[in-house]
Motif scaffolding. Structure first.
Motif, PDB file in Angstrom:
ATOM      1  N   UNK A   7       0.841  -1.195   0.000  1.00 41.39           N
ATOM      2  CA  UNK A   7       0.000   0.000   0.000  1.00 41.39           C
ATOM      3  C   UNK A   7       0.878   1.249   0.000  1.00 41.39           C
ATOM      4  N   UNK A   8       0.445   2.281  -0.771  1.00 42.82           N
ATOM      5  CA  UNK A   8       1.177   3.551  -0.773  1.00 42.82           C
ATOM      6  C   UNK A   8       1.169   4.141   0.630  1.00 42.82           C
ATOM      7  N   UNK A   9       2.209   4.893   0.931  1.00 43.80           N
ATOM      8  CA  UNK A   9       2.217   5.573   2.218  1.00 43.80           C
ATOM      9  C   UNK A   9       1.740   6.998   1.977  1.00 43.80           C
ATOM     10  N   UNK A  10       0.819   7.467   2.818  1.00 41.09           N
ATOM     11  CA  UNK A  10       0.295   8.811   2.612  1.00 41.09           C
ATOM     12  C   UNK A  10       1.269   9.860   3.130  1.00 41.09           C
ATOM     13  N   UNK A  26      -2.529  10.404   9.954  1.00 45.78           N
ATOM     14  CA  UNK A  26      -3.946  10.358  10.342  1.00 45.78           C
ATOM     15  C   UNK A  26      -4.372  11.586  11.141  1.00 45.78           C
ATOM     16  N   UNK A  49      -5.897  11.920  -0.652  1.00 52.31           N
ATOM     17  CA  UNK A  49      -5.405  10.549  -0.483  1.00 52.31           C
ATOM     18  C   UNK A  49      -5.328   9.741  -1.786  1.00 52.31           C
ATOM     19  N   UNK A  50      -5.929  10.239  -2.846  1.00 52.70           N
ATOM     20  CA  UNK A  50      -5.880   9.495  -4.106  1.00 52.70           C
ATOM     21  C   UNK A  50      -6.634   8.175  -4.015  1.00 52.70           C
ATOM     22  N   UNK A  51      -6.140   7.154  -4.730  1.00 52.32           N
ATOM     23  CA  UNK A  51      -6.747   5.814  -4.752  1.00 52.32           C
ATOM     24  C   UNK A  51      -8.102   5.784  -5.453  1.00 52.32           C
TER      25      UNK A  51
END
Lengths: 628, 232
Positions: A1-4, A8, A21-23
Motif C-alpha cells: 500500500x502507498x504511504x500517505x 492520520x 489521499x488518491x486511490x
C-alpha cells in the motif's frame, strides 16, 4: 500500500481528507523508479474543481500511455490544510505517489482563469520551489503553464520557466522526448530550455526582453537568443474526425478518474467539438480555439459507451462552446437517449440553443417542473447585440420562450453583460424590458395551460476585455461605472409590469477589476501578483476568500496605475503584451472586427461565410468543410 | 429480489465518508453490470440502503448494504464481478439473497463488534491492560460523560456493553448498535482511561468494526450475513 504524505492526525482534523489521499477508481499506478520523467499536473484550485477539468483528464491519460512517463496530479490544498502545511513545514505532494512535487521533473500548471494566480504561487511556495523562475536551480522541476490564460502569460512571466500555447496533444510528446534526451546527455536546465524554445508553441519568458516607452506602453518585445522565435505560434490538432482511437492526436480518456468526493463535474464529459463558429466579439474562447473541429459521431458513440462502462457514472454531458452547431447533434443525442436513458443514465445538454429540437430532447431527459431554460442574450438591445456580434435576436428569444412555456416550462434564466463598449442607457434599460417581454409571452398563454407563475432570473456580469478578441483595445469600466449601470437596470426592472416575476442580480465589481488587470496586464503586473500573494491573497476565485483590500494594497505597493490597464482605450497600433503570440486569428481581422463593432455591423458565422480571420492556415476544421 | 452485500473498508478507505461510500458503490455496481432495480421518475436512483453508517476514521471488515435486483447470477460470480471493480482497501465479502419479506438491514441492526488498538505511544502506560479492563467492565455501573452539541450529561453505558475482553493488546467489544440504543466504542475506551485515572489522548485509537448483528431473541445475536443465503 502507498504511504500517505499526511498522518492520520492531520487527515482526521481537516475538511474532506478524500481530497488528498488518491486511490480513486482509474488512478494510474506506476513505480516512480521505473520511469524517466515524472510530471506533476496541477490545477491551482481545490480538488473538486480541478478534478472536473477535462483538459487535465485528457493529458493525464495521454502522458501515462507512455511507459517512460508517470503523470501525477496535484491541486491547491484547501485553506485548512494550507495552514497546517505551513506550520509543520510539510512539502506539497502529488496525489498518486504522495511524494514531494519538488522531486518531479515537471510541474505543469493549467491556467483556466485569472483569479487563480495567487494559488499558482501557493503551489510553488508549498512545494519549496523558488517563486521566481530566475532563482531556480537544477534541483527544481521545470514549471510550465498552459490553458486559456497562457494567451497572455505576461503577468505570470516571472514565475514560469515556460508556457505552452495551444492544445497539449500536439507537442507534449516532443517536449518530453527532448527532456529525456537532454537528461541522458547530461544537459542542464538551461540546455533543455534552449532546446524547448524552438518547439512550436513554446514561450520561455527569460528568452525575451521587453522595453517600455515613457508612457508605460511597450516599445519593443524581442527574443534575446537565436533559440527563441520572435513569434510563438499556437498549436492545435487539425484533424479530429478520425474514428481510430490510436490515430495520431486522437487522445481521449476511456477510463477517466472517478473521485470519491462529489466533484463539480460528477459525470462523463464528452467533448463533441473544439472551437466555435459564432465569433461573438467579447469571447476569447471563440477566437483562440478557432477553427471549429468536430469529432466523428461514431467515435463519440463508442467513447460514450466505454466511459460510462468504465466509470459507472449516472450522467453524461456534452461539452463544447456551442453544442447546437455540432452537425451530427441530432444523431448523437438520439443515440444517447435510446442507448442509455432508461438505464439510469441522465443526459445533460448544456449550451443548446432553445428551439423545437432541443425542447423535444429536454422534455425527454429532464423533469420540466424542475429544470429551467437558459438564454444568453448578453446585451439588452439589438443594437448592442450587433456590437458584440451575438446572433441571438429578440424574436428568436421570445419564440423559444413561447415554445418552452407551451411545453410546460416556467423558469427562465437570462444572462447579460454590463459595460460592453458603446453601451448607452437605452441598452441597459433594454435588459429589464427584454425580461418583461419574456414574462408577457408567458401570460399570453391561456391560464389553464400555464404551469403556475413564471420565474425569470436575470444576471449581469461585468464586461472584461480579453486578449485576442476584437475588444482587446477597448476601455473597461471603473467600479463606479459598473455599479451605476447595474443600478439603472435595477431601477428599470422595478418599473416593469411583471416585476414580481423577475429577479435581477449582478456580480461583484471588485473582482472584475482585478480580473481585468490580470487579463490585459504586462510583465510589470507580475510583481503585483507576487505582492498580493505575500499579503495573503488565496482562492480569489471564491467570493468568500477574495479580499479586495489586499489586492488594492498590492496595487499601491507596486505602483500600478489601474487606469492604464483598465479604463485606457489602447491605440490601435500599440504593441500589446500578447502580440508576440500567433493564435491563428490575425491582428488585421481583430482590427476589422473592432471597427465592425463600433459600426454595429454583424459578421456572419464561419458556416455562413468565411470572414478570413486567419485560422484557415492551420489547415483543418470548418475552414475546409465541403471543400474536398 | 433482495440481496445483502457484505464488504470490508480498510486502510485509507477509512477517510471516505458514508455518503461518498454510497456513491462509490452506486458506480461500482454499474461498472460491474449488476442488474439493480431503479426507482421511477426523471432522476432514477438505485434501490440500495446501507445497514449502519461507519464514521470517518474507522475501518471495517463487516459492512453491509441491501440492494434489489431484477436478475442475478450466483453469489460467487457476483462477488468476483464486484471485486474486479473495487479499489485498494475495498473488498466485497459476500453477496446473499435475503427473503422477499426480509427487513431492511438498517432497521434490524442491534449490535456491532469492534477491535480496538492503541496507537503507538498512546496506550495507557504502567498497567496490566487486560486485568484493569476486566475490572472496569465488571463495575456495577459505568458512568461516562456524553457530549452532545448542546450539553454534556452523565450516562451509564454498562447496559450497552454486551461483551468486552483484551486479546493480544487489542480490545474486543460487542456493543449495542440499534438506532434507539447506540454506543460509540470511543466512549467505552475514554471511560476506561478515566477509570484508571487518566484521560484519553487525541487520536489514541484505531478502531475496526468487525461485524454487525440483528437480534434474535433476548441478547441472541445473528450476523446480518447469516440472515441471507448463498445463491448457487
Amino acid at each position: 500500500m502507498r504511504k500517505l504524505a499526511l498522518p492520520d492526525e492531520i487527515l482526521l482534523s481537516i475538511d474532506k481528507p478524500e481530497r488528498y489521499i488518491g486511490n480513486e477508481v482509474n488512478m494510474v499506478r506506476k513505480n516512480p523508479e521505473d520511469v524517466d520523467i515524472r510530471f506533476a499536473m496541477c490545477f491551482p484550485d481545490v480538488y473538486e474543481i480541478g478534478m472536473s477539468h477535462l483538459g487535465i483528464q485528457i493529458l493525464y491519460d495521454m502522458f501515462n500511455r507512455r511507459d517512460d512517463v508517470y503523470c501525477e496530479r496535484v491541486y491547491s490544498p484547501w485553506m485548512d490544510l494550507d495552514k497546517v502545511m505551513r506550520e509543520k513545514n510539510i512539502p506539497l505532494f502529488s496525489i498518486e505517489s504522495q511524494e514531494p512535487i519538488k522531486n518531479f521533473d515537471f510541474l505543469g500548471i493549467t491556467l483556466q482563469y485569472e483569479m487563480c494566480y495567487a494559488n499558482v504561487l501557493q503551489i510553488l511556495d508549498l512545494s519549496g520551489i523558488p517563486l521566481l523562475a530566475s532563482e531556480r536551480t537544477q534541483e527544481d522541476p521545470i514549471v510550465i503553464g498552459g490553458g486559456p490564460c497562457a494567451y497572455n502569460p505576461e503577468p505570470l512571466a516571472d514565475f514560469f520557466d515556460m508556457f505552452y500555447m495551444g492544445e497539449g496533444e500536439k507537442q507534449y510528446y516532443t517536449l518530453l522526448d527532448l527532456y529525456k534526451e537532454n537528461k541522458a546527455s547530461g544537459g542542464t536546465r538551461l540546455d533543455y530550455l534552449k532546446k524547448a524554445a524552438s518547439v512550436p508553441g513554446v514561450y520561455i519568458p527569460a528568452f525575451y526582453d521587453v522595453t517600455y516607452k515613457e508612457d508605460g506602453t511597450i516599445e519593443s518585445f524581442k527574443s534575446n537568443t537565436k533559440d527563441a522565435p520572435d513569434k510563438v505560434v499556437k498549436q492545435l490538432i487539425t484533424d479530429m474526425s478520425s474514428t481510430d482511437p490510436e490515430a495520431e492526436y486522437n487522445y481521449y480518456p476511456r477510463k477517466p478518474l472517478v473521485p470519491f468526493i462529489k466533484a463539480t463535474q460528477d459525470r462523463v464529459v464528452l467533448e463533441i467539438q473544439r472551437g466555435c463558429i459564432r465569433g461573438c466579439r467579447f469571447c476569447q474562447a471563440g477566437m483562440v480555439y478557432r477553427p471549429v473541429r468536430e469529432r466523428n459521431v461514431e467515435y463519440l458513440k463508442k467513447l460514450a459507451y466505454d466511459m460510462l462502462k468504465n466509470t459507472g457514472h449516472e450522467e453524461i454531458s456534452l461539452s463544447s462552446l456551442s453544442s447546437s452547431d455540432y452537425s451530427q447533434l441530432e444523431e448523437l443525442v438520439n443515440y444517447l437517449i435510446d442507448e442509455f436513458h432508461g438505464k439510469g443514465v441522465n443526459i445533460s445538454l448544456p449550451s443548446l440553443r432553445i428551439d423545437s429540437f432541443s425542447l423535444d430532447v429536454m422534455s425527454k431527459v429532464q423533469d420540466i417542473k424542475k429544470s429551467s431554460l437558459t438564454f444568453a442574450p448578453e446585451a439588452g438591445s439589438q443594437r448592442l447585440r450587433n456590437v458584440i456580434n451575438k446572433g441571438l435576436t429578440e424574436e428568436v428569444i421570445l419564440k423559444g420562450a413561447s415554445l418552452a412555456f407551451k411545453g410546460g416550462w416556467n423558469r427562465v434564466k437570462l444572462y447579460f453583460m454590463l459595460g460592453i463598449p458603446t453601451e448607452n442607457e437605452e441598452d441597459m434599460k433594454g435588459i429589464a424590458e427584454l425580461c418583461e417581454k419574456v414574462a408577457e409571452v408567458y401570460y399570453e398563454i391561456p391560464k389553464q395551460e400555464r404551469n403556475g407563475k413564471v420565474q425569470i432570473t436575470a444576471s449581469s456580469s461585468f464586461f472584461i476585455p480579453k486578449p485576442f478578441t476584437p475588444f482587446q483595445w477597448a476601455s473597461m469600466c471603473t467600479k463606479e461605472q459598473f455599479l451605476d449601470r447595474a443600478k439603472i437596470v435595477n431601477t428599470r426592472m422595478k418599473e416593469m409590469l411583471n416585476k414580481k416575476s423577475i429577479k435581477y442580480n449582478w456580480h461583484e465589481a471588485d473582482v472584475s477589476l482585478i480580473e481585468g488587470l490580470l487579463a490585459r496586464g504586462d510583465r510589470k503586473v507580475a510583481k503585483t501578483v507576487l505582492r498580493a500573494y505575500e499579503l495573503g491573497c488565496l482562492y480569489d476565485a471564491w467570493s468568500d476568500s477574495f479580499d479586495f483590500s489586499k489586492w488594492q494594497q498590492a496595487i499601491e505597493d507596486t505602483d500600478i496605475d489601474m487606469d492604464f490597464y483598465i479604463t485606457r482605450e489602447r491605440d490601435i497600433d500599440e504593441i500589446l503584451p500578447w502580440d508576440f503570440i500567433d493564435v491563428g486569428v490575425s491582428r488585421e481581422f481583430l482590427k476589422r472586427e473592432w471597427e465592425n463593432a463600433k459600426n454595429e455591423l454583424v459578421t456572419p458565422n464561419c458556416r455562413m461565410k468565411c470572414s478570413g480571420c486567419g485560422a484557415a492556415r492551420f489547415g483543418g476544421g470548418v475552414c475546409f468543410e465541403n471543400k474536398n | 429480489m433482495k440481496i445483502r452485500i457484505k464488504f470490508a473498508k480498510l486502510g485509507y478507505m477509512k477517510f471516505i465518508g458514508h455518503l461518498d461510500t454510497m456513491r462509490y458503490f452506486q458506480k461500482a455496481i454499474r461498472r460491474a453490470g449488476i442488474d439493480i432495480m431503479y426507482s421511477e421518475g426523471f432522476n432514477p436512483h438505485q434501490k440500495m440502503s446501507f445497514a449502519a453508517p461507519l464514521g470517518v476514521g474507522l475501518t471495517s471488515t463487516g459492512e453491509y448494504m441491501d440492494i434489489e435486483v431484477n436478475t442475478t447470477k450466483s453469489s460467487k460470480e457476483m462477488v468476483d464481478r464486484l471485486n474486479e471493480q473495487m479499489v485498494e482497501g475495498m473488498k466485497v465479502i459476500s453477496y446473499r439473497k435475503i427473503p422477499d419479506d426480509g427487513k431492511k438491514a438498517m432497521s434490524i441492526v442491534a449490535a456491532a463488534d469492534y477491535m480496538i488498538s492503541f496507537r503507538e505511544g498512546k496506550e495507557p502506560g504502567g498497567i496490566n491492560i487486560a486485568a484493569k479492563f476486566e475490572e472496569y467492565l465488571s463495575s456495577d455501573s459505568i458512568i461516562v460523560t456524553k457530549k452532545t452539541k448542546k450539553s454534556e450529561k452523565e450516562v451509564d453505558i454498562k447496559a450497552g456493553i454486551f461483551e468486552g475482553s483484551v486479546i493480544d493488546d487489542k480490545i474486543f467489544l460487542k456493543l449495542a448498535s440499534s438506532s434507539a440504543d447506540y454506543l460509540k466504542p470511543e466512549l467505552v475506551i475514554s471511560g476506561f482511561y478515566n477509570f484508571i485515572g487518566g484521560k484519553m489522548p487525541e487520536f489514541a485509537l484505531e478502531i475496526e468494526r468487525t461485524e454487525v448483528y440483528a437480534e434474535q431473541g433476548e441478547k441472541e445475536f445473528i450476523s446480518l450475513e447469516d440472515l441471507g443465503d448463498e445463491i448457487p
